[in-house]
Design an enzyme around this catalytic site. Structure first.
Site, PDB file in Angstrom:
ATOM      1  N   LEU A   1       0.413  -0.770   0.048  1.00 34.68           N
ATOM      2  CA  LEU A   1      -0.251   0.268  -0.119  1.00 34.68           C
ATOM      3  C   LEU A   1       0.940   1.308  -0.095  1.00 34.68           C
ATOM      4  CD1 LEU A   1      -2.365  -1.079   2.654  1.00 34.68           C
ATOM      5  CD2 LEU A   1      -2.371  -1.577   0.436  1.00 34.68           C
TER       6      LEU A   1
ATOM      7  N   GLY B   1      -0.944   6.723  -0.454  1.00 36.35           N
ATOM      8  CA  GLY B   1      -1.088   7.719   0.201  1.00 36.35           C
ATOM      9  C   GLY B   1      -0.115   9.429   0.348  1.00 36.35           C
TER      10      GLY B   1
ATOM     11  N   THR C   1      -8.203   1.345   4.332  1.00 40.29           N
ATOM     12  CA  THR C   1      -7.475   0.103   3.560  1.00 40.29           C
ATOM     13  C   THR C   1      -8.228  -1.268   2.768  1.00 40.29           C
ATOM     14  OG1 THR C   1      -7.784  -0.255   6.467  1.00 40.29           O
ATOM     15  CG2 THR C   1      -5.562   0.211   5.807  1.00 40.29           C
TER      16      THR C   1
ATOM     17  N   GLY D   1      -4.724  -1.715  17.853  1.00 32.73           N
ATOM     18  CA  GLY D   1      -6.213  -2.390  18.178  1.00 32.73           C
ATOM     19  C   GLY D   1      -5.883  -3.676  17.937  1.00 32.73           C
TER      20      GLY D   1
ATOM     21  N   HIS E   1      28.449  27.453   3.930  1.00 38.18           N
ATOM     22  CA  HIS E   1      29.262  28.278   5.103  1.00 38.18           C
ATOM     23  C   HIS E   1      28.782  28.296   6.347  1.00 38.18           C
ATOM     24  CE1 HIS E   1      30.678  29.175   1.303  1.00 38.18           C
ATOM     25  NE2 HIS E   1      29.411  30.153   0.901  1.00 38.18           N
TER      26      HIS E   1
END
Length: 393
Positions: free
Chosen positions: A6, A9, A84, A135, A308
């Site tokens: 995946l 995104g 998803t 989860g 610099h």
């Protein structure tokens, strides 16, 4: 085994670094973030990669092509990022049998991905310090029977790490209802898999989701530390390389430079003279680091110039940034508290005591600019000479 990766995104929490680059293509050591995941799948024995693309899709196609490391690559387009299950559904026409789902903005230890593939169907698990944020897996012995989303009082710290291998039959179960968040969730597909199959779990030794700029720093700290030092470019005899330092072919390190690894100096980069590069630092292709500059524990993307007498610490600089001479990044609060950064309008603790700035592509600072800890400069920002920047711009 087919692998659905995946990578569609934008990564809004990673802004402004994703103004022109999809989050899965941000650099982590010597390759894009999602390439580490693709490599883990290949090492585990995948037969085919199916990349789900969307935002700035051409960048993904250009990198992976039609074949990547000898493995055929197919593409599926997710025009809207609606969850998803929606993303995997975009790849359904390419799926023939059992398939893995991996996330292009996550990093996994490759050995665990191989174990996942060998014990299909299965899901990855991780021991989390704060399981209520994830989860939490419901298990019956070695079998997963469900996932409880963000419980107030979790009975275990074993959480879902997202990556999974599903039976081919699950192709027909991707047409789930929208969740309360308005998305089509892969967890709803998993619930049916749990009900109809014996699903094992593979506990990851190491895993992280890379969603915010300081997590991109952490990802680079992880992967740079795994590099073996080598010198393929041009390093002056009067330069000093300490620890694991990679100097790619076409890079130049001038006299008086000290580089303390882990560090990666990519092709076309030019460092010094008399510069000091230390910590887990990535200098991208074509980067210029000038005289007397110090860069510490930072990601400096392709085409950026830090010339610099400037100091850059614990920062992420996008592509084609130009720091004026003597630009100074402050990376430590006087009260020693963790540095905060604004993410999608909210002030969030980075959890890092030392943290500098995030600078979008094409930004230019005037000479003697000072940037406060946690400041974010949007793509194309300009500062004036002698300016002190204490707020995002």
């Amino acid at each position: 085994m087919q692998t659905v990766l995946l990578a569609a995104g934008e990564g809004t929490r990673m802004r402004p670094l994703t103004a022109h680059t999809p989050k899965p293509m941000l650099p982590v050591a010597d390759r894009p973030l999602c390439a580490h995941t693709a490599d883990a799948a290949i090492a585990a024995g995948t037969d085919e990669l199916i990349l789900v693309i969307g935002y700035e899709a051409d960048a993904v196609r250009e990198y992976f092509g039609e074949e990547y490391r000898g493995i055929p690559v197919k593409y599926a387009t997710q025009d809207q990022q609606l969850g998803t299950a929606h993303a995997v559904r975009a790849a359904r026409e390419h799926l023939d049998d059992d398939f893995a789902v991996l996330y292009g903005d996550d990093l996994y230890d490759p050995a665990s991905i191989q174990e996942l593939f060998e014990n299909a169907p299965g899901i990855t698990a991780y021991r989390a310090e704060n399981p209520s944020n994830y989860g939490v897996l419901d298990t019956d012995g070695e079998r997963v029977v469900g996932v409880t989303e963000k419980p107030d009082s979790p009975e275990t710290n074993l959480v879902s790490a997202g990556a999974c291998v599903l039976p081919g039959e699950a192709r027909e179960w991707l047409d789930v209802e929208q969740s309360e968040r308005g998305e089509y969730e892969l967890t709803d597909v998993l619930d049916r898999v749990f009900a109809e199959y014996e699903v094992s779990y593979t506990e990851l030794d190491r895993w992280m989701g890379v969603g915010r700029p300081w997590e991109l720093l952490e990802a680079n700290e992880w992967k740079l530390a795994a590099l073996d030092g080598r010198v393929d470019g041009d390093v002056s005899e009067r330069a000093e390389l300490r620890g694991p330092v990679v100097v790619e072919e076409g890079a130049h390190v001038e006299p008086g430079v000290v580089v303390e690894g882990p560090a990666l100096i990519r092709a076309g980069a030019h460092v010094g003279p008399n510069a000091y590069v230390r910590g887990a630092t990535l200098l991208g292709e074509g980067v210029r680091v000038g005289n007397g500059v110090e860069i510490k524990n930072s990601v400096v993307m392709a085409g950026t110039h830090v010339p610099h007498l400037s100091y850059v610490g614990d920062s992420v600089l996008g592509r084609d940034v130009n720091f004026g001479a003597n630009t100074t990044v402050a990376n430590l609060r006087h009260d020693d508290s963790p540095v905060n950064q604004t993410v999608k309008g909210d002030r969030v603790s980075t959890g890092r005591r030392k943290y500098g700035v995030v600078v979008g592509d094409g930004t230019k600072t005037g000479v003697h600019t000072t940037l406060y800890p946690g400041v974010v400069l949007d793509a194309g920002t300009r500062t004036e000479p002698d300016e002190t920047v204490a707020r995002d711009r």
